[in-house]
Design a protein around this motif. Structure first.
Motif, mmCIF file in Angstrom:
data_model
loop_
_atom_site.group_PDB
_atom_site.id
_atom_site.type_symbol
_atom_site.label_atom_id
_atom_site.label_comp_id
_atom_site.label_asym_id
_atom_site.label_seq_id
_atom_site.Cartn_x
_atom_site.Cartn_y
_atom_site.Cartn_z
ATOM 1 N N LEU A 64 0.805 -1.222 0.000
ATOM 2 C CA LEU A 64 0.000 0.000 0.000
ATOM 3 C C LEU A 64 0.837 1.271 0.000
ATOM 4 O O LEU A 64 0.304 2.357 -0.234
ATOM 5 N N GLN A 65 2.129 1.152 0.264
ATOM 6 C CA GLN A 65 2.957 2.362 0.355
ATOM 7 C C GLN A 65 3.038 3.101 -0.978
ATOM 8 O O GLN A 65 2.952 4.335 -1.018
ATOM 9 N N ASN A 66 3.204 2.374 -2.078
ATOM 10 C CA ASN A 66 3.466 3.009 -3.377
ATOM 11 C C ASN A 66 2.400 2.721 -4.427
ATOM 12 O O ASN A 66 2.567 3.117 -5.584
ATOM 13 N N GLN A 67 1.326 2.007 -4.074
ATOM 14 C CA GLN A 67 0.315 1.680 -5.089
ATOM 15 C C GLN A 67 -0.542 2.905 -5.403
ATOM 16 O O GLN A 67 -0.767 3.767 -4.557
ATOM 17 N N THR A 68 -1.038 2.965 -6.654
ATOM 18 C CA THR A 68 -1.892 4.075 -7.102
ATOM 19 C C THR A 68 -3.188 3.566 -7.714
ATOM 20 O O THR A 68 -3.846 4.288 -8.459
ATOM 21 N N VAL A 69 -3.571 2.294 -7.412
ATOM 22 C CA VAL A 69 -4.748 1.677 -8.026
ATOM 23 C C VAL A 69 -5.962 1.806 -7.122
ATOM 24 O O VAL A 69 -7.045 2.196 -7.548
ATOM 25 N N TRP A 70 -5.783 1.488 -5.828
ATOM 26 C CA TRP A 70 -6.919 1.450 -4.905
ATOM 27 C C TRP A 70 -7.095 2.802 -4.235
ATOM 28 O O TRP A 70 -6.135 3.402 -3.731
ATOM 29 N N LEU A 89 -1.399 0.146 8.832
ATOM 30 C CA LEU A 89 -1.500 1.600 8.973
ATOM 31 C C LEU A 89 -0.187 2.293 8.654
ATOM 32 O O LEU A 89 -0.167 3.424 8.153
ATOM 33 N N GLN A 90 0.948 1.632 8.962
ATOM 34 C CA GLN A 90 2.245 2.209 8.571
ATOM 35 C C GLN A 90 2.365 2.323 7.055
ATOM 36 O O GLN A 90 2.913 3.303 6.527
ATOM 37 N N GLY A 91 1.856 1.332 6.336
ATOM 38 C CA GLY A 91 1.861 1.428 4.883
ATOM 39 C C GLY A 91 0.963 2.548 4.375
ATOM 40 O O GLY A 91 1.287 3.250 3.414
ATOM 41 N N LEU A 92 -0.184 2.766 5.038
ATOM 42 C CA LEU A 92 -1.088 3.836 4.616
ATOM 43 C C LEU A 92 -0.532 5.220 4.909
ATOM 44 O O LEU A 92 -0.970 6.204 4.303
ATOM 45 N N CYS A 93 0.403 5.343 5.843
ATOM 46 C CA CYS A 93 0.979 6.663 6.161
ATOM 47 C C CYS A 93 1.656 7.284 4.947
ATOM 48 O O CYS A 93 1.640 8.511 4.770
ATOM 49 N N ALA A 94 2.278 6.451 4.096
ATOM 50 C CA ALA A 94 2.976 6.972 2.918
ATOM 51 C C ALA A 94 2.108 6.983 1.672
ATOM 52 O O ALA A 94 2.554 7.450 0.615
ATOM 53 N N ASN A 95 0.861 6.496 1.758
ATOM 54 C CA ASN A 95 -0.021 6.445 0.593
ATOM 55 C C ASN A 95 -0.618 7.832 0.329
ATOM 56 O O ASN A 95 -0.975 8.545 1.259
ATOM 57 N N THR A 96 -0.753 8.198 -0.957
ATOM 58 C CA THR A 96 -1.259 9.529 -1.327
ATOM 59 C C THR A 96 -2.533 9.479 -2.162
ATOM 60 O O THR A 96 -3.012 10.535 -2.593
ATOM 61 N N VAL A 97 -3.093 8.281 -2.420
ATOM 62 C CA VAL A 97 -4.303 8.182 -3.257
ATOM 63 C C VAL A 97 -5.482 7.577 -2.503
ATOM 64 O O VAL A 97 -6.598 7.587 -3.020
ATOM 65 N N GLU A 114 -3.238 4.387 18.916
ATOM 66 C CA GLU A 114 -2.016 5.180 18.704
ATOM 67 C C GLU A 114 -1.586 5.140 17.237
ATOM 68 O O GLU A 114 -1.167 6.163 16.668
ATOM 69 N N ALA A 115 -1.702 3.959 16.607
ATOM 70 C CA ALA A 115 -1.348 3.866 15.182
ATOM 71 C C ALA A 115 -2.292 4.713 14.324
ATOM 72 O O ALA A 115 -1.862 5.363 13.353
ATOM 73 N N LEU A 116 -3.583 4.746 14.699
ATOM 74 C CA LEU A 116 -4.526 5.594 13.956
ATOM 75 C C LEU A 116 -4.196 7.075 14.133
ATOM 76 O O LEU A 116 -4.319 7.873 13.199
ATOM 77 N N GLY A 117 -3.799 7.494 15.343
ATOM 78 C CA GLY A 117 -3.384 8.885 15.547
ATOM 79 C C GLY A 117 -2.180 9.251 14.697
ATOM 80 O O GLY A 117 -2.125 10.343 14.102
ATOM 81 N N LYS A 118 -1.195 8.332 14.620
ATOM 82 C CA LYS A 118 -0.036 8.582 13.756
ATOM 83 C C LYS A 118 -0.458 8.674 12.290
ATOM 84 O O LYS A 118 0.041 9.532 11.534
ATOM 85 N N LEU A 119 -1.394 7.792 11.857
ATOM 86 C CA LEU A 119 -1.883 7.829 10.473
ATOM 87 C C LEU A 119 -2.545 9.174 10.160
ATOM 88 O O LEU A 119 -2.301 9.780 9.108
ATOM 89 N N LEU A 120 -3.369 9.675 11.073
ATOM 90 C CA LEU A 120 -4.056 10.945 10.821
ATOM 91 C C LEU A 120 -3.082 12.119 10.788
ATOM 92 O O LEU A 120 -3.317 13.100 10.078
ATOM 93 N N ARG A 121 -1.993 12.045 11.553
ATOM 94 C CA ARG A 121 -1.007 13.131 11.510
ATOM 95 C C ARG A 121 -0.227 13.143 10.203
ATOM 96 O O ARG A 121 0.102 14.216 9.682
ATOM 97 N N GLN A 122 0.088 11.958 9.664
ATOM 98 C CA GLN A 122 0.993 11.882 8.513
ATOM 99 C C GLN A 122 0.248 11.827 7.177
ATOM 100 O O GLN A 122 0.750 12.346 6.175
ATOM 101 N N ASN A 123 -0.911 11.196 7.113
ATOM 102 C CA ASN A 123 -1.623 11.031 5.848
ATOM 103 C C ASN A 123 -2.575 12.209 5.645
ATOM 104 O O ASN A 123 -3.348 12.551 6.539
#
Length: 681
Positions: A64-70, A89-97, A114-123
């Motif tokens: 999920l880090q670099n995919q652009t399909v989903w 969730l760590q993979g979703l942090c770097a996702n942009t689509v 805690e992982a969801l809080g990190k996801l909301l800060r970074q994504n």
């Protein structure tokens, strides 16, 4: 918008990447995940109800880090472990689509929060997050971390937090997050087509203190449109305060949209008026340019005529100079004749002395003198002829000067006529503009009177209708209060039964999950037997959930009845508000049109005043130019008069000189001694 369906080549690349990542982690790819990768659903990865291992979660996180399909990820009811959820969730942090993430029914705990809080800060791309049927509110510190991440996020628009055991402290943390977050519009169930945005915190343990915290945060948040606090033991006054705040936010949004529409309409009208004004200004400038061109042509013609007159004057000056040269030549010839006369006197003196020598020589000399006298007489006649010719030329020049004067008078008369015509046209335009302004003012006064009469009649009708609606509203409120009292008693009993059933189901689920985890650790080789036991446990969980859903359906039936009554009351209120707002909008539109017409009339008055000022400036410039031309003509007339006087003086002097010369020659001839010796004629 969802992404378009990936091609077969892209899906094969994703399958190969997933298989490679599973091999790197030393695990076999799960068949359920491979089936989903083979049959994608329009940019969505749906793994609902699948039991995902930690290795599979690690591979999905890397994928999920670099995919652009989903753009949508559905992981509801997967019972993910904390370690596996953290990897995803760590993979979703770097996702942009990614736009939608569904984690419903995964029993998330402290590490997941805690992982969801990190996801909301970074994504900054996820817009919808579903967290229904989890236990995020049980761990207060972890939920506070999640709320801090929510406050720092600027992209999330929809969040579902139903059935998460959120206490009043968790509600306070959520209120702090809502104070800082100004983009969240929807906390609740995601719906593809929805007309309103709302915050859904149903079936938690918020209570009185949590409700107050949420009410206190609402004045600083203007993007939340609806807040639902059912099943949280929140008093009715707090619920009403929340509903009032949400109604205020909706009214502000609708007012903002109406103001945008009005500003757009007004901007188009202003642009139209500006275009008309620029067109009128261009027409005015064209007329002014035409007048300027005509004045320039007239001035050029006058300048050409003045140049011609100046050339004629220069020619006359040259003629006068040539006449002066001829006069000088005549004076030289006269001097020569004087010298000859002196020579003749000397010759006469010598002739008197030599007279005695011989009469023959005297006769010859006398004949010679007579020939010289005849030659001088001829020269005098020639000079007289030349003087006559000069006089005729001077007369012709005077006639030309008279003709030029007449032409100058004609041109000045034409210029005066044109100025008079321009002033008459200006007066006509002024009268027309004043007449049009008076007509428009009369029409405007009549329209204002008609509109005021209509507004008074509509206000009277609206007041009568408002009184009738108020009476109806009071009766409906009394009936609603009775129904609410009955519904509250029934809902309290149903909620107690539901809480008991929910606690029992959760205890059973926890026991079965612990048993399943022990069996998975101890019996790795006997995977098929463990899966059978897992299906049995899932069946038991499904039965317990079915019982809970039955109780939930009963409670929802009572809630629907209550909501129907509330909707009936709100529809009546909305009809009243819509009617009042419609009348208010119509009045404002009519006032706006009247103001626009007044502004247009004021702009027309300003244009007329500007045109009058420009015409005054043009007339003053034209008068100044005429005065300058008249002064130049007067100076030229004065110069011509001086030249004519000088020419007359020179002519008189030449005539005097010629008469003096003629008298001198006659006296000389009459007093000469040779005259007595000359034979009689």
């Amino acid at each position: 918008m969802r992404a378009r369906s990936p091609t077969r080549g892209a899906m094969e690349d994703l399958q190969r990447a997933y298989s490679r990542l599973c091999k790197e982690s030393g695990a076999e790819p799960q068949e359920a995940v491979l089936r989903q990768l083979q049959q994608p659903l329009q940019g969505r990865l749906d793994l609902t109800g699948q039991s995902l291992t930690v290795d599979t979660c690690w591979a999905l996180g890397k994928l999920l880090q670099n995919q652009t399909v989903w753009t949508e990820l559905i992981l509801s009811d997967c019972m993910l472990s904390e370690e596996g959820l953290t990897m995803v969730l760590q993979g979703l942090c770097a996702n942009t689509v990614m736009r939608l993430v569904d984690l419903k029914g995964n029993n998330l705990r402290a590490a997941g929060a805690e992982a969801l809080g990190k996801l909301l800060r970074q994504n900054q791309s996820i817009q919808s997050l579903t967290l229904e049927w989890n236990n995020l509110g049980t761990w207060e510190d972890a939920f506070a971390t999640f709320c801090r991440g929510l406050a720092a996020n600027s992209a999330l628009q929809q969040l579902d937090l139903r059935n998460n055991q959120i206490s009043h402290k968790g509600a306070e943390e959520l209120a702090l997050a809502l104070r800082g977050n100004t983009t969240l519009q929807h906390l609740g169930t995601f719906c593809q087509v929805t007309a309103s945005f709302f915050l859904d915190l149903r079936w938690n343990n918020i209570g009185l203190l949590g409700g107050r915290s949420l009410v206190n945060c609402l004045p600083s948040n203007r993007t939340l449109w609806r807040l639902d606090l059912a099943g949280n033991n929140v008093p009715g006054d707090i619920v009403r305060a929340v509903e009032q705040a949400m109604d205020h936010n909706q009214e502000q949004h609708t007012a903002f949209q109406e103001s945008q529409v009005r500003t757009h309409i007004l901007s188009r009208e202003v642009q139209h008026l500006q275009k008309e004004r620029s067109k009128q200004f261009v027409d005015l400038m064209e007329t002014i340019d035409k007048q300027r061109e005509e004045m320039a042509k007239n001035s050029q013609a006058v300048a050409v005529r003045m140049g011609q007159l100046q050339e004629a004057l220069n020619e006359r000056h040259s003629i006068i100079k040539s006449l002066k040269a001829k006069l000088q030549m005549t004076e030289a010839t006269l001097a020569l004749s004087d010298q000859k006369a002196q020579d003749l006197g000397e010759l006469l003196a010598t002739a008197e002395q030599k007279h005695r020598l011989g009469q023959q020589d005297a006769a010859e000399r006398e004949s010679k003198l007579l020939r010289d006298l005849s030659a001088t007489n001829e020269k005098n006649l020639l000079l007289r002829n030349q003087v006559d010719e000069l006089e005729r030329k001077v007369k012709s020049q005077q006639e030309q000067l008279f003709l030029t004067r007449q032409e100058l008078t004609h041109t000045s008369a034409e210029l005066k006529m044109r100025t008079v015509e321009a002033e008459e046209r200006l007066d006509m335009e002024k009268r027309r503009a004043r007449q049009s302004l008076e007509d428009s003012e009369k029409l405007h006064v009549k329209e204002v009177e008609c509109i005021t009469r209509q507004l008074e009649e509509s206000q009277k009708a609206m007041q009568e209708r408002v009184h009738r609606l108020e009476a109806l509203r009071l009766s409906l409120e009394e009936e609603l209060s009775r129904v609410k009292a009955a519904a509250l008693s029934e809902r309290g009993q149903a909620e107690e039964e539901l809480v008991k059933a929910r606690n029992q189901a959760r205890l059973e689920e926890q026991q079965h999950l612990a048993h399943m985890e022990e069996k998975l650790r101890l019996l790795a080789q006997a995977r098929d037997e463990a899966q059978g036991v897992c299906t049995q446990q899932k069946q038991m969980v499904a039965d317990s959930q079915a019982r809970a859903s039955q109780l939930h359906l009963q409670v929802e039936g009572q809630q629907r009845r209550l909501e129907e009554l509330q909707q009936l009351l709100s529809s009546k209120d909305q009809e009243k508000v819509a009617e009042v707002s419609r009348v208010r909008v119509e009045m404002q539109e009519q006032i706006g049109r009247l103001q626009a017409e007044l502004a247009g009339q004021e702009s027309l008055k300003e244009k007329v005043a500007a045109l009058e000022r420009q015409l005054k400036v043009i007339a003053s410039d034209h008068r100044e130019a005429l005065l300058d031309k008249e002064s130049e003509n007067a100076s030229l007339r004065e110069k011509l008069r001086l030249k004519e006087a000088e020419i007359a003086r020179i002519r008189d002097e030449e005539a005097q000189r010629a008469s003096f010369l003629q008298n001198a020659i006659l006296t000389y001839v009459q007093g000469s001694p040779l005259r007595s010796l000359s034979p009689p004629k």
